[in-house]
Write a protein that holds these residues in place. Structure first.
Motif, PDB file in Angstrom:
ATOM      1  N   ASP A 291      -9.545   2.249  -3.593  1.00 11.86           N
ATOM      2  CA  ASP A 291      -9.596   0.870  -3.121  1.00 11.86           C
ATOM      3  C   ASP A 291     -10.602   0.828  -1.977  1.00 11.86           C
ATOM      4  O   ASP A 291     -10.298   1.230  -0.848  1.00 11.86           O
ATOM      5  CB  ASP A 291      -8.194   0.455  -2.646  1.00 11.86           C
TER       6      ASP A 291
ATOM      7  N   GLU B 113     -11.845  -1.502  -0.273  1.00 12.22           N
ATOM      8  CA  GLU B 113     -11.582  -2.386   0.865  1.00 12.22           C
ATOM      9  C   GLU B 113     -10.823  -1.659   1.967  1.00 12.22           C
ATOM     10  O   GLU B 113     -10.968  -1.945   3.140  1.00 12.22           O
ATOM     11  CB  GLU B 113     -10.769  -3.604   0.402  1.00 12.22           C
TER      12      GLU B 113
ATOM     13  N   LYS C 272     -10.426  -4.288  -6.618  1.00 17.61           N
ATOM     14  CA  LYS C 272      -9.313  -3.423  -6.202  1.00 17.61           C
ATOM     15  C   LYS C 272      -8.592  -2.890  -7.406  1.00 17.61           C
ATOM     16  O   LYS C 272      -8.405  -3.651  -8.319  1.00 17.61           O
ATOM     17  CB  LYS C 272      -8.300  -4.233  -5.391  1.00 17.61           C
ATOM     18  N   PRO C 273      -8.099  -1.753  -7.445  1.00 20.74           N
ATOM     19  CA  PRO C 273      -8.796  -0.514  -7.117  1.00 20.74           C
ATOM     20  C   PRO C 273      -9.588  -0.086  -8.338  1.00 20.74           C
ATOM     21  O   PRO C 273      -9.324  -0.562  -9.432  1.00 20.74           O
ATOM     22  CB  PRO C 273      -7.630   0.445  -6.897  1.00 20.74           C
TER      23      PRO C 273
ATOM     24  N   CYS D 155       0.844  -1.193   0.000  1.00 22.16           N
ATOM     25  CA  CYS D 155       0.000   0.000   0.000  1.00 22.16           C
ATOM     26  C   CYS D 155       0.879   1.243   0.000  1.00 22.16           C
ATOM     27  O   CYS D 155       1.818   1.354   0.785  1.00 22.16           O
ATOM     28  CB  CYS D 155      -0.899  -0.010   1.239  1.00 22.16           C
TER      29      CYS D 155
END
Ligand code: SF4
Ligand code: SF4
Ligand code: FES
Ligand code: FES
Lengths: 787, 204
Positions: A160, A162, A149-150, A118
């Motif tokens: 993203d 999530e 994603k993403p 990330c």
């Protein structure tokens, strides 16, 4: 107090509030939030959704603290609860810690914990606070929520879902700060997620800010994704010089490569925000198209050479021009894109050679006299009770100034009175927007200001006039005449000049505005200039009258260009010297309000490029003039001591005030504009208005791969009723004719354009509107015909 | 796929006029859009945004909170079989099974002829009449498999047209509110006097 006589010195401030935080007394102001008071007292309260520049929403509950109440301590959300007299706040009790751990555990229940891949990992508030305020483990063993994603929510930003913790920062920013509510929470409930409307991307000029303020890695920026880890980045503070707002930024690099700019919260200027053009154009600094070595003309081509031979060729060009016809045969254009030190060095060189044909603007600004009116700062404007706009579309040209003025109107501090030939980004926030035809603004201003409701509004408080060049196809004198009409009606008004190029105010204040570029180029076209020095300027691309610029450059026997790129103009040079770009040189810059701030060098120059000031010094040296300075620090010291306008901007003052030091107004005599009304040219049914869009084909954008596709291209905008009368369909090709020539453009219906005018954007790929502008005319009328 | 029709725009403006702020009319206008097309189209949401001064994203953000707004076409008849406790105990699962077979679609699906969409709902507050279902939000109680079949036959044959209008029809949106019964287009903070029909009795 025991005395019966009140002591006159004791002034009881009705807004002062005293409370205690963690046992220590804290002084606060009425209405202040507990979290803000705690920030000042050094009691850090963890938070995700709270942002000092936006309204509080209490979304995340991470900022719970204990406040003593009538029935014992109770938990309150410190970002929503204002301070109160005698309040007792505790931020570190066991109860508070349990609450913080509980919130973190819940936030992490659905969080993918993909920190290793990330972008945010290493500078992530969620990661940091999971360590500092989290329980350390989770009881949640079920399957987590899954999303694709993403997803790209715009050309620049990816989401993203999530990772999102639904803090409402991005959506609040889009709505409250940017005024572009194009992202929103959708499917509220179990599946709440940030989304755009189907097929309507988050194409806001300010979208990059959401990436910066997202407290997790849910929002990432296309130009930076996977380019670095935060702990590898070296940072230094500087000022964006893409436009003259001068937002404070950090330059962030790794291995000598610029990778990111982030906004810094400068209270008088940008409040932490940046526009996307300023944020992402670092890409152009590392473009492969940058010049890296000096070039000298050999017949039709430019060949690489050494600095010493290029400089001596340049010097001999200047010497022979001076010898053949004197100082009037040498001209300097440019300097508004460099630093104050660059401008000062070139001004000193021009002084030494007695050159008077010097202009930092390219016929696309206003006379330097605009800097001699009583000046206002951005803060003054955003607090004024009336803001009068005689300016171009600030959303397109000076985006963060647009945000500041929009905020002034939205928060009901100010009323905006706009005079414009075409509706602007601020029109929907304006109290009154008064249209005028190009050329008659002074009359319209005078009659509007004499209306009783308007004069009553002006009488309510301070008045700031925001003045800039709103139409490149009309004489700048009309704007100056309109400004004088305001000053005549309301002499106590102050002026915020909005000249656009990054350091145009610094360059003009340093003495690079001696003669109008229109006159210089006219002389050149008439064969009266032997040597033209272009200091980071490209008249063929930027001077409104393309034909005149072309003729001028063709007629000048020798051009010396100092530039970062080979441009339409710089490739005509006899000597082309590679210049150091933004981020590659130290110095200082002056924003549109006259605020001087420091610029920083973060990466080494491209190839053998040199900063502009150094080129001026070396040329002076070869020409036999000792300018008495040898380093950027010495140039700065000389500027401050020899130029009273820059007096306050000493090195010490700039170090002490990262937000900058505001200069005094210029001591130029105000001009008296002549601006005759011009009747419509018979047979030419439309008066031409030329403005700008944020993204154009200038090098900042065109050499930044992420931004280049965002430029809209060249279109002729026309009111839908005029379009109907013309009998052309929306989008059709039409022939647009001026006096000299015709061009073919696609016409689009746009009701923000006034009837009887047509509008086109400057510097777009496709048809060049500059072909239709005659800079020697007061206004330009065009004929539009169907094909 | 459509924006609001001319007639519906007229109605929309009337509805907007009932509220002090145009944005407050968003939900009634979404009903209007759903009535027009059977579901809420993207074009209609954009149109509503233009009418009330909101972005399409804001309209979508509001609309998508509500299960009863559909963003994909649904059948003329939306059948919601209750799946909560009482109904579940009284055979709702079996009823759902039967319905799937009878209609030839899985739960959530729409028949090819566009007549029926099958959904499961939470408790419909008719637990004493379990198992129950709603067709376009009209109740059917103690539904046995045979009842379900005849319901489908009746709907197909148009025998229930009077009782059950097509999906999206919401009478309330079209109700006429006399001007003197509305607050009028005045923001609450600007209301200083009680409306006349309140007889001046109620305190503001
Ligand atoms: S995307 Fe980021 S800023 Fe936006 S709501 Fe989610 S966590 Fe907050
Ligand atoms: S508004 Fe101007 S100074 Fe600020 S980030 Fe944008 S381009 Fe840079
Ligand atoms: S910071 Fe207070 S609730 Fe999020
Ligand atoms: S459980 Fe089905 S109606 Fe209540």
């Amino acid at each position: 107090m025991t005395t019966t006589e009140p002591t006159p010195e004791v002034v009881v401030d009705p807004n002062a509030i005293n409370l205690t935080i963690n046992g220590r007394p804290v002084a606060a102001r009425k209405g202040e939030l507990i979290i803000a008071a705690a920030d000042r007292s050094g009691d850090y309260i963890p938070r995700f959704c709270y942002h000092p520049r936006m309204s509080s929403v209490g979304m995340c509950r991470q900022c719970l603290v204990e406040v003593e109440g009538p029935r014992g301590p109770m938990m309150v959300v410190s970002c929503m609860t204002p301070v109160a007299e005698g309040q007792v706040v505790r931020t570190e009790t066991d109860q508070v810690k349990r609450a913080q751990e509980g919130i973190i555990e819940l936030l992490l229940a659905n969080h993918p914990l993909d920190c290793p891949v990330c972008d945010k990992g290493g500078e992530c508030p969620l990661q940091d606070q999971a360590f500092s305020h989290g329980p350390g483990e989770s009881r949640f063993i079920e399957e987590k929520r899954h999303y694709e994603k993403p997803i790209a929510i715009s050309d620049l930003v990816l989401l993203d879902r999530e990772r999102c913790i639904l803090c409402d920062r991005c959506t609040r920013f889009a709505d409250e700060v940017a005024g572009d509510a194009l992202i929103h929470f959708t499917s509220r409930g179990n599946n709440t997620q940030v989304q755009t409307f189907p097929d309507e991307p988050f194409s806001s000029y300010f979208s990059g800010n959401t990436v910066q303020i997202c407290p997790v890695g849910a929002l990432t920026a296309q130009p930076y994704r996977f380019k670095a880890r935060p702990w590898d980045l070296e940072k230094t503070e500087s000022t964006c010089t893409t436009c003259s707002v001068g937002c404070r930024i950090t330059l962030e690099s790794s291995r000598d490569e610029l990778l990111r700019y982030q906004g810094v919260d400068s209270d008088p200027v940008n409040h932490g925000w940046l526009c996307d053009k300023g944020r992402f154009n670092f890409e152009s600094v590392k473009s492969d198209a940058r010049l890296s070595n000096p070039l000298v003309r050999d017949g039709a081509s430019l060949v690489e050479t050494s600095w010493s031979s290029a400089l001596s060729t340049a010097a001999s060009i200047i010497t022979s021009a001076l010898r053949s016809g004197g100082a009037t045969r040498v001209a300097v254009l440019g300097g508004a894109r460099g630093t104050n030190e660059d401008a000062h060095a070139w001004a000193k060189l021009a002084d030494a050679l007695a050159i008077d044909s010097v202009d930092a603007q390219l016929g696309d600004g206003l006379p330097a006299a605009v800097l001699a009116y009583p000046q206002a700062t951005i803060d003054d404007a955003s607090r004024a009770s009336t803001i009068i706009l005689l300016s171009p579309d600030l959303k397109e040209e000076l985006p963060i100034l647009y945000l500041r003025l929009r905020d002034a109107s939205e928060k009901k501090r100010s009323r905006i009175l706009e005079f414009a030939s075409k509706g602007s980004g601020l029109t929907r926030y304006a109290w009154k927007s008064v249209p005028h035809m190009p050329g008659n603004q002074a009359k319209v201003v005078a009659s509007t200001l004499s209306e009783s409701v308007v004069s009553a509004q002006l009488a309510k408080g301070s008045v700031v006039v925001v003045v800039g060049r709103s139409n490149l196809a009309e004489s700048d004198e009309y704007t100056m005449a309109a400004l004088d009409a305001v000053m005549a009606a309301h002499p106590s008004a102050t002026v915020l000049p909005v000249l656009r190029r990054g350091n145009v105010r610094g360059a003009l204040s340093a003495g690079l505005g001696r003669r109008d570029a229109v006159d210089i180029l006219t002389d050149a076209a008439n064969g009266e200039i032997d040597c033209l020095v272009l200091v980071g300027s490209d008249p063929i691309a930027d001077f409104p009258d393309t034909d005149l610029a072309r003729r001028a450059l063709a007629a000048v026997p020798n051009i010396i260009a100092v530039d970062t790129f080979a441009t339409a103009s710089s490739t005509k040079a006899t000597v082309l010297l590679p210049a150091a770009a933004f981020g590659e040189k130290d110095g200082s810059t002056t924003n549109l309000e006259g605020r001087v701030t420091r610029l920083a060098r973060k990466v080494t120059v491209n190839g053998t490029s040199r900063p502009d000031w150094m080129v001026a010094l070396e040329l002076a040296d070869i020409l036999g003039h000792d300018l008495g300075v040898a380093s950027v620090a010495e140039v700065h010291a000389d500027l401050v001591s020899s130029n009273p306008v820059f007096g306050p901007a000493t090195r010490a003052a700039l170090s002490a005030h990262p937000d900058g030091v505001v200069l005094a107004p210029l001591a130029t005599a105000t001009s008296t504009p002549v601006a005759p009304p011009v009747a419509e040219k018979p047979g030419f049914g439309h008066r031409l208005v030329v403005g700008r869009k944020l993204y154009d084909n200038g090098r900042n954008v065109s050499e930044s791969p992420s931004l280049a596709p965002l430029a809209p291209g060249s279109y002729l905008h026309m009111h839908s009723l005029d379009l109907e009368r013309l009998g052309a369909a929306d989008g059709a090709s039409v022939k647009v004719s001026g006096d000299r020539t015709s061009i073919v453009m696609n016409v689009v219906a746009d009701d923000s354009v006034q009837r009887g005018t047509v509008w086109a954007a400057w510097a777009q790929s496709g048809a060049n509107i500059g072909e239709l502008i005659d800079a020697t005319k007061w206004v330009n009328d065009v004929r539009v015909e169907t094909l | 796929m459509a924006r609001l029709s001319e007639e519906n725009v007229r109605l929309a403006n009337e509805i907007i006029g009932r509220y002090p702020r145009a944005r407050s009319a968003m939900i009634p206008l979404l009903h209007l859009a759903q009535e027009q097309d059977g579901h809420v189209t993207n074009e209609a949401m954009t149109h509503i945004g233009e009418l009330v001064g909101a972005t399409s994203a804001e309209v979508y953000g509001t609309a998508s909170f509500y299960e009863m707004f559909k963003f994909e076409p649904v059948g003329k008849y939306l059948i919601n079989i209750c799946g909560t406790m009482s109904c579940a105990l009284m055979g709702a699962e079996e009823l759902m099974h039967h319905a799937e077979h009878r209609l030839g679609v899985k739960l959530g699906g729409t028949t090819d002829d566009g007549m029926f969409t099958l959904e499961r709902a939470e408790c419909q507050a008719a637990c004493t009449e379990a198992p129950c279902l709603q067709v376009n939000y009209r109740y059917r109680f103690r539904v046995a498999d045979a009842d379900f079949d005849s319901l489908v036959d009746d709907l197909k044959a148009g025998r229930l047209n009077d009782e059950i209008p097509a999906h999206g029809t919401v009478a309330r949106v079209r109700q006429h509110i006399p001007v003197d019964r509305g607050v009028g287009a005045v923001p609450p903070e600007d209301v200083t006097e009680a409306p006349t029909w309140m007889d001046g009795k109620a305190a503001l």
